[in-house]
Design a protein around this motif. Sequence first.
Motif, mmCIF file in Angstrom:
data_model
loop_
_atom_site.group_PDB
_atom_site.id
_atom_site.type_symbol
_atom_site.label_atom_id
_atom_site.label_comp_id
_atom_site.label_asym_id
_atom_site.label_seq_id
_atom_site.Cartn_x
_atom_site.Cartn_y
_atom_site.Cartn_z
ATOM 1 N N GLY A 1 0.830 -1.195 0.000
ATOM 2 C CA GLY A 1 0.000 0.000 0.000
ATOM 3 C C GLY A 1 0.867 1.247 0.000
ATOM 4 N N THR B 1 0.686 5.714 0.624
ATOM 5 C CA THR B 1 -0.087 6.841 1.135
ATOM 6 C C THR B 1 0.617 8.154 0.799
ATOM 7 N N VAL C 1 -4.232 10.601 -0.336
ATOM 8 C CA VAL C 1 -4.291 9.532 -1.333
ATOM 9 C C VAL C 1 -3.862 8.238 -0.647
ATOM 10 N N SER D 1 -3.504 4.181 -1.707
ATOM 11 C CA SER D 1 -3.553 3.194 -2.785
ATOM 12 C C SER D 1 -3.063 1.871 -2.224
ATOM 13 N N THR D 2 -3.777 0.804 -2.516
ATOM 14 C CA THR D 2 -3.355 -0.497 -2.014
ATOM 15 C C THR D 2 -3.748 -1.593 -2.983
ATOM 16 N N GLN D 3 -2.960 -2.630 -3.008
ATOM 17 C CA GLN D 3 -3.339 -3.794 -3.784
ATOM 18 C C GLN D 3 -4.442 -4.518 -3.018
#
Length: 94
Positions: A53, A55, A78, A80-82
């Motif tokens: 992830g 940030t 923001v 974002s992570t798998q």
Amino acid sequence: MDVGAGDQGIMFGYASDETEDCMPLTHSMATRLGKTLTDVRKSGELWWLRPDGKTQVTIEYLQKADGSVEPKKIHTVVISTQHAEPSKATRKKE
């Protein structure tokens, strides 16, 4: 096997009086968000999260007459992570 990209890196070349750990406020906030992502993934609370992830936190500052600055507002966050593919998501022990 879950392996991230291996390209993560953060470097700051200065101390700041914004936080107790002398790091810029944006860095401290992003780090705490990243830790929370890891915690909820490992606890199973959000079992479908995967490692790697990222940030980012952007803060708008107000510059005072003496040149100092103070945080005015959080401008952007923001995260974002798998994650597991929704159609293939199955709960498993990590």
